[in-house]
Design a protein around this motif. Sequence first.
Motif, mmCIF file in Angstrom:
data_model
loop_
_atom_site.group_PDB
_atom_site.id
_atom_site.type_symbol
_atom_site.label_atom_id
_atom_site.label_comp_id
_atom_site.label_asym_id
_atom_site.label_seq_id
_atom_site.Cartn_x
_atom_site.Cartn_y
_atom_site.Cartn_z
ATOM 1 N N ILE A 1 44.312 50.392 18.541
ATOM 2 C CA ILE A 1 43.267 50.155 19.532
ATOM 3 C C ILE A 1 42.682 48.776 19.263
ATOM 4 O O ILE A 1 42.184 48.501 18.168
ATOM 5 C CB ILE A 1 42.150 51.208 19.457
ATOM 6 N N THR A 2 42.762 47.910 20.260
ATOM 7 C CA THR A 2 42.195 46.566 20.153
ATOM 8 C C THR A 2 41.065 46.430 21.169
ATOM 9 O O THR A 2 41.248 46.742 22.347
ATOM 10 C CB THR A 2 43.255 45.490 20.429
ATOM 11 N N ALA A 3 39.915 45.981 20.694
ATOM 12 C CA ALA A 3 38.772 45.746 21.580
ATOM 13 C C ALA A 3 38.586 44.245 21.753
ATOM 14 O O ALA A 3 38.576 43.492 20.776
ATOM 15 C CB ALA A 3 37.506 46.372 21.012
ATOM 16 N N VAL A 4 38.452 43.818 23.010
ATOM 17 C CA VAL A 4 38.172 42.418 23.329
ATOM 18 C C VAL A 4 36.694 42.333 23.669
ATOM 19 O O VAL A 4 36.222 42.986 24.606
ATOM 20 C CB VAL A 4 39.031 41.929 24.507
ATOM 21 N N ILE A 5 35.949 41.532 22.898
ATOM 22 C CA ILE A 5 34.508 41.428 23.090
ATOM 23 C C ILE A 5 34.125 39.967 23.277
ATOM 24 O O ILE A 5 34.897 39.055 22.974
ATOM 25 C CB ILE A 5 33.724 42.039 21.907
ATOM 26 N N GLY A 6 32.923 39.743 23.772
ATOM 27 C CA GLY A 6 32.417 38.392 23.957
ATOM 28 C C GLY A 6 31.315 38.389 24.994
ATOM 29 O O GLY A 6 31.111 39.367 25.723
ATOM 30 N N PRO A 7 30.580 37.275 25.108
ATOM 31 C CA PRO A 7 29.499 37.173 26.092
ATOM 32 C C PRO A 7 30.016 37.314 27.519
ATOM 33 O O PRO A 7 31.208 37.118 27.789
ATOM 34 C CB PRO A 7 28.933 35.758 25.849
ATOM 35 N N LEU B 1 35.182 45.655 26.052
ATOM 36 C CA LEU B 1 33.941 46.404 25.859
ATOM 37 C C LEU B 1 32.766 45.444 25.763
ATOM 38 O O LEU B 1 32.879 44.374 25.151
ATOM 39 C CB LEU B 1 34.002 47.250 24.579
ATOM 40 N N HIS B 2 31.636 45.822 26.358
ATOM 41 C CA HIS B 2 30.417 45.034 26.197
ATOM 42 C C HIS B 2 29.534 45.613 25.101
ATOM 43 O O HIS B 2 28.649 44.919 24.597
ATOM 44 C CB HIS B 2 29.636 44.971 27.519
ATOM 45 N N ASP B 3 29.777 46.859 24.723
ATOM 46 C CA ASP B 3 28.981 47.530 23.690
ATOM 47 C C ASP B 3 29.652 47.306 22.336
ATOM 48 O O ASP B 3 30.690 47.896 22.033
ATOM 49 C CB ASP B 3 28.882 49.025 24.000
ATOM 50 N N MET B 4 29.048 46.457 21.506
ATOM 51 C CA MET B 4 29.672 46.126 20.220
ATOM 52 C C MET B 4 29.694 47.304 19.256
ATOM 53 O O MET B 4 30.586 47.411 18.410
ATOM 54 C CB MET B 4 28.973 44.928 19.591
ATOM 55 N N ASN B 5 28.702 48.188 19.352
ATOM 56 C CA ASN B 5 28.722 49.370 18.487
ATOM 57 C C ASN B 5 29.962 50.222 18.772
ATOM 58 O O ASN B 5 30.617 50.701 17.843
ATOM 59 C CB ASN B 5 27.448 50.203 18.683
ATOM 60 N N LEU B 6 30.289 50.413 20.048
ATOM 61 C CA LEU B 6 31.487 51.171 20.394
ATOM 62 C C LEU B 6 32.742 50.438 19.925
ATOM 63 O O LEU B 6 33.662 51.047 19.380
ATOM 64 C CB LEU B 6 31.540 51.405 21.908
#
Length: 254
Positions: free
Chosen positions: A29-35, A194-199
Motif C-alpha cells: 500500500i503506497t500513499a501519495v500525500i502533499g499540499p 490521501l489528505h489525512d496524514m494520520n490515515l
Amino acid sequence: MIQFEHVTYSYNKTPFIEDMNLCFEDGKITAVIGPNGCGKSTVIKLASRLLKPHSGRILLHGVEISSIRRKSFAREISVLLQNGHIPDMTVEQAVLSGRYPHQSFLKPATKEDHLMIDQAIDMADCKVLREKRMCQLSGGECQRVFLAMILAQDTHIIFLDEPTTYLDINVSYEMMELIRDMNQKVGKTVIMVLHDMNLALNYADNIILMNKGRIKGSNLVTDQRLHERIGETFGVKIQSFSEEDESRFYFVKR
C-alpha cells in the motif's frame, strides 16, 4: 509494477510535473500525500491513462501503458476517482459492471462473473445493500460499493483518489480497514491519494511526499528522514508509539 521514467505534464502549456521518476512497489500500500494542488491526483490520472504525459514514459511490467489495449489494461489496473458518478441501478448491477473487462459484448454474465460479484460484495461488506438502488445509499455505503466494483474488476493494481473524502471519521477508518484487507487478504497493490496524514501513516507501507509537482520524499512509512520532510512541508510533528504487541502507530500534531 508501475514506473514513471522522466515524465513531464503541463497544464495550459505551463509545466506542472517535470522529469518525474517514480516506482510503485508491487504488493504494498503506497500513499501519495502533499499540499492541495501539488499534483497527487495528476499522478493517479497519468498512471491510469486518464491523462497522457507530454514527455517521458509510464511503464506497466516494463511495457509502455499507451501501447496496451484498453480491455487488457482494465484487467491490470482499476481506479476510483473522487466524486464518482452514482449510477441509477442496484448495488448488484453496479458491482456486476465492474466485470466489463472480462466479458464479451452482449453475452450474459458467466458463473465466474457471479462468483466474483458475490466475493466482492461480501468482502466490501455490502450484503445488506445488494438490492438497494445506489441513489438510496449514504456516502460511506457508496464508497463501499465502489470498492466492491473494483474487487469485481479483479485487477492486481488499484488506484484510489481520496477514498475517504467527505466521510465521517469512523467511516473513514472502516474504509481504510477494507483497503488494508484488499492488500493483505487478496494481495492487491494499492496506490492511494490521501489528505489525512494520520490515515496515510497508519495504513500505508510506503509514503510518497509531493509538493509543487515534484517528489520531495519517497520511502517506507517508518523512515525518520521522511517524517522530517513531511514535518517541514506541512509544519507538523509526527509522533510514533508502540503498544505491547509492538504494533507502531503515528499521530500528526501541530
